[in-house]
Structures are given as C-alpha cells and as structure tokens.
Design an enzyme around this catalytic site. Structure first.
Site, PDB file in Angstrom:
ATOM      1  N   LYS A  69      11.675  59.893  64.705  1.00 22.71           N
ATOM      2  CA  LYS A  69      12.174  60.738  63.614  1.00 22.71           C
ATOM      3  C   LYS A  69      12.354  59.955  62.293  1.00 22.71           C
ATOM      4  O   LYS A  69      12.319  58.718  62.285  1.00 22.71           O
ATOM      5  CB  LYS A  69      13.502  61.366  64.057  1.00 22.71           C
ATOM      6  CG  LYS A  69      13.343  62.344  65.233  1.00 22.71           C
ATOM      7  CD  LYS A  69      14.665  63.030  65.584  1.00 22.71           C
ATOM      8  CE  LYS A  69      14.488  64.025  66.717  1.00 22.71           C
ATOM      9  NZ  LYS A  69      15.766  64.744  67.039  1.00 22.71           N
ATOM     10  N   ARG A 100      18.739  56.094  71.918  1.00 23.35           N
ATOM     11  CA  ARG A 100      19.715  56.749  71.045  1.00 23.35           C
ATOM     12  C   ARG A 100      21.022  55.949  70.965  1.00 23.35           C
ATOM     13  O   ARG A 100      21.643  55.886  69.910  1.00 23.35           O
ATOM     14  CB  ARG A 100      19.929  58.187  71.499  1.00 23.35           C
ATOM     15  CG  ARG A 100      18.759  59.086  71.051  1.00 23.35           C
ATOM     16  CD  ARG A 100      18.754  60.391  71.766  1.00 23.35           C
ATOM     17  NE  ARG A 100      17.933  61.405  71.094  1.00 23.35           N
ATOM     18  CZ  ARG A 100      17.662  62.598  71.625  1.00 23.35           C
ATOM     19  NH1 ARG A 100      18.134  62.914  72.815  1.00 23.35           N
ATOM     20  NH2 ARG A 100      16.913  63.460  70.964  1.00 23.35           N
ATOM     21  N   ARG A 155      12.931  61.145  78.670  1.00 22.89           N
ATOM     22  CA  ARG A 155      14.292  61.628  78.366  1.00 22.89           C
ATOM     23  C   ARG A 155      15.336  60.586  78.784  1.00 22.89           C
ATOM     24  O   ARG A 155      16.354  60.418  78.118  1.00 22.89           O
ATOM     25  CB  ARG A 155      14.565  62.960  79.082  1.00 22.89           C
ATOM     26  CG  ARG A 155      13.647  64.115  78.698  1.00 22.89           C
ATOM     27  CD  ARG A 155      13.949  64.774  77.393  1.00 22.89           C
ATOM     28  NE  ARG A 155      15.302  65.230  77.258  1.00 22.89           N
ATOM     29  CZ  ARG A 155      15.734  65.985  76.238  1.00 22.89           C
ATOM     30  NH1 ARG A 155      14.906  66.365  75.273  1.00 22.89           N
ATOM     31  NH2 ARG A 155      17.000  66.343  76.147  1.00 22.89           N
ATOM     32  N   PHE A 165      23.058  74.261  63.271  1.00 23.16           N
ATOM     33  CA  PHE A 165      22.505  73.038  62.690  1.00 23.16           C
ATOM     34  C   PHE A 165      21.027  73.171  62.305  1.00 23.16           C
ATOM     35  O   PHE A 165      20.423  72.204  61.846  1.00 23.16           O
ATOM     36  CB  PHE A 165      22.691  71.860  63.666  1.00 23.16           C
ATOM     37  CG  PHE A 165      22.068  72.056  65.035  1.00 23.16           C
ATOM     38  CD1 PHE A 165      20.714  71.868  65.246  1.00 23.16           C
ATOM     39  CD2 PHE A 165      22.864  72.416  66.122  1.00 23.16           C
ATOM     40  CE1 PHE A 165      20.146  72.027  66.501  1.00 23.16           C
ATOM     41  CE2 PHE A 165      22.301  72.581  67.392  1.00 23.16           C
ATOM     42  CZ  PHE A 165      20.934  72.390  67.573  1.00 23.16           C
ATOM     43  N   GLU A 169       4.105  71.533  72.938  1.00 20.18           N
ATOM     44  CA  GLU A 169       4.412  70.593  71.853  1.00 20.18           C
ATOM     45  C   GLU A 169       3.264  69.609  71.617  1.00 20.18           C
ATOM     46  O   GLU A 169       2.989  69.239  70.475  1.00 20.18           O
ATOM     47  CB  GLU A 169       5.716  69.851  72.163  1.00 20.18           C
ATOM     48  CG  GLU A 169       6.940  70.764  72.066  1.00 20.18           C
ATOM     49  CD  GLU A 169       8.253  70.070  72.410  1.00 20.18           C
ATOM     50  OE1 GLU A 169       9.290  70.735  72.287  1.00 20.18           O
ATOM     51  OE2 GLU A 169       8.240  68.889  72.804  1.00 20.18           O
ATOM     52  N   HIS A 192      12.563  62.407  69.470  1.00 23.76           N
ATOM     53  CA  HIS A 192      12.458  63.689  70.176  1.00 23.76           C
ATOM     54  C   HIS A 192      11.610  63.478  71.417  1.00 23.76           C
ATOM     55  O   HIS A 192      10.639  62.718  71.384  1.00 23.76           O
ATOM     56  CB  HIS A 192      11.768  64.743  69.288  1.00 23.76           C
ATOM     57  CG  HIS A 192      11.327  65.957  70.064  1.00 23.76           C
ATOM     58  ND1 HIS A 192      12.156  67.027  70.293  1.00 23.76           N
ATOM     59  CD2 HIS A 192      10.163  66.237  70.728  1.00 23.76           C
ATOM     60  CE1 HIS A 192      11.512  67.922  71.053  1.00 23.76           C
ATOM     61  NE2 HIS A 192      10.300  67.464  71.318  1.00 23.76           N
ATOM     62  N   THR A 243      21.492  63.457  73.640  1.00 30.18           N
ATOM     63  CA  THR A 243      21.315  63.915  72.255  1.00 30.18           C
ATOM     64  C   THR A 243      22.320  63.254  71.315  1.00 30.18           C
ATOM     65  O   THR A 243      21.967  62.797  70.226  1.00 30.18           O
ATOM     66  CB  THR A 243      21.504  65.450  72.186  1.00 30.18           C
ATOM     67  OG1 THR A 243      20.684  66.058  73.186  1.00 30.18           O
ATOM     68  CG2 THR A 243      21.149  65.991  70.818  1.00 30.18           C
TER      69      THR A 243
END
Ligand code: ADP
Ligand code: MG
Length: 140
Positions: free
Chosen positions: A11, A104, A87, A59, A128, A117, A93
């Site tokens: 990102k 993360r 993941r 959001f 996707e 992501h 998240t």
C-alpha cells in the site's frame, strides 16, 4: 496442500517509505513466490471498485483517499496454501492486534495505513487477480 495464487497489494504508506523490498522478502521467506508484479497509482474509481465490498463502512471514503494517495505495488503470490499463508505473514488488520513478526506489526502505521492487502478466500483471490492482471502477465 494445494498450490494457490493470491492477490497482494503493497500500500501507499509502504511505497512512500521505500520498504517494498523488505516486505517482498517477508513473502519470499515464507515460501511465497512473486509470479506477477507491477507498480501503479490507483484512480479513485479503481480504488472504489476494488474495495466495493466495504462501500457502506464508515472508513470507506478515507480508505479510498489513502489508497489513491501514492503508488502501490500489486502482485500475484503463489505457493502452497498461499491465501492463508499470506494472511498469516501479513498479520491482523489492526497493527496493535497483529502478532509479533508479522508485516503489519513491524511496518503498519495505523489500522488504515497498514502496509499490505491480501485476498481472504479463493473466490476473492480469483476476482482480485483478474482485477489487475491478465494471464499473459502471470509467470510462474
Ligand atoms: P484486511 O485488509 O485485513 O482484509 P478489511 O478487509 O476488513 O481488512 O479492511 C480493508 C482495509 O480497510 C484494511 O486493510 C484497512 O486498510 C482499512 N480498514 C479496515 N478497518 C478499518 C477501520 N476501522 N478504520 C480505518 N480503516 C480500516
Ligand atoms: Mg479484506
């Protein structure tokens, strides 16, 4: 375990800090292979379409603004159990809840600017991947 493909996005918070290589190394160390990759800047319409599932969430507008705030690196990752494995390597998240050693936990700036992501299921992975790549661009 089945060999799967999943869609990954590095990102804008991560491209801005020039840490795409460090993030890709995490994937490779976990046994995931980058079989397609490109760097691009999402338009507002593209970000809205990609995150359409979240359009009713409070959001959403902020998420679209963040995802269009700078370049992203979109990738297809391949490997055994790639969807769940990715993941796992990404972490939760919210970086405050992410396990030690996850991307993360180590790199995210906030629950929104959380560096990566990853698709969450086989059907979303397929859709996707198709959102960003054609078959010719995916080279195993
Ligand atoms: P994940 O990316 O872990 O699958 P979601 O699909 O629930 O998480 O959310 C998509 C993205 O929306 C998150 O990665 C994050 O960038 C953003 N997001 C999720 N929850 C929030 C929140 N409560 N506040 C701000 N941004 C959020
Ligand atoms: Mg999600």
């Amino acid at each position: 375990m089945p060999v799967e493909q999943t869609l990954s996005i590095i990102k804008p918070d991560a491209t801005r800090r020039n840490i795409t290589g460090e993030i890709i190394a995490r994937f490779e160390k976990a046994g995931l292979r980058v079989v397609a990759q490109k760097r691009l800047t999402l338009s507002t319409a593209q970000a809205e379409a990609f995150y359409n599932v979240h359009k009713a969430r409070p959001f959403f507008k902020s998420l679209v603004e963040f995802m269009t705030s700078g370049p992203v690196v979109v990738q297809v990752l391949e490997g055994e159990n790639a969807i769940a494995k990715n993941r796992e390597v990404m972490g939760a998240t919210d970086p405050a809840k992410a396990a030690p050693g996850t991307i993360r936990k180590d790199f995210a700036e906030s629950i929104e600017a959380n560096s990566v992501h990853g698709s969450d299921a086989p059907e979303t992975a397929k859709a996707e991947i198709r959102f960003f790549f054609c078959d010719l661009e995916i080279v195993g």
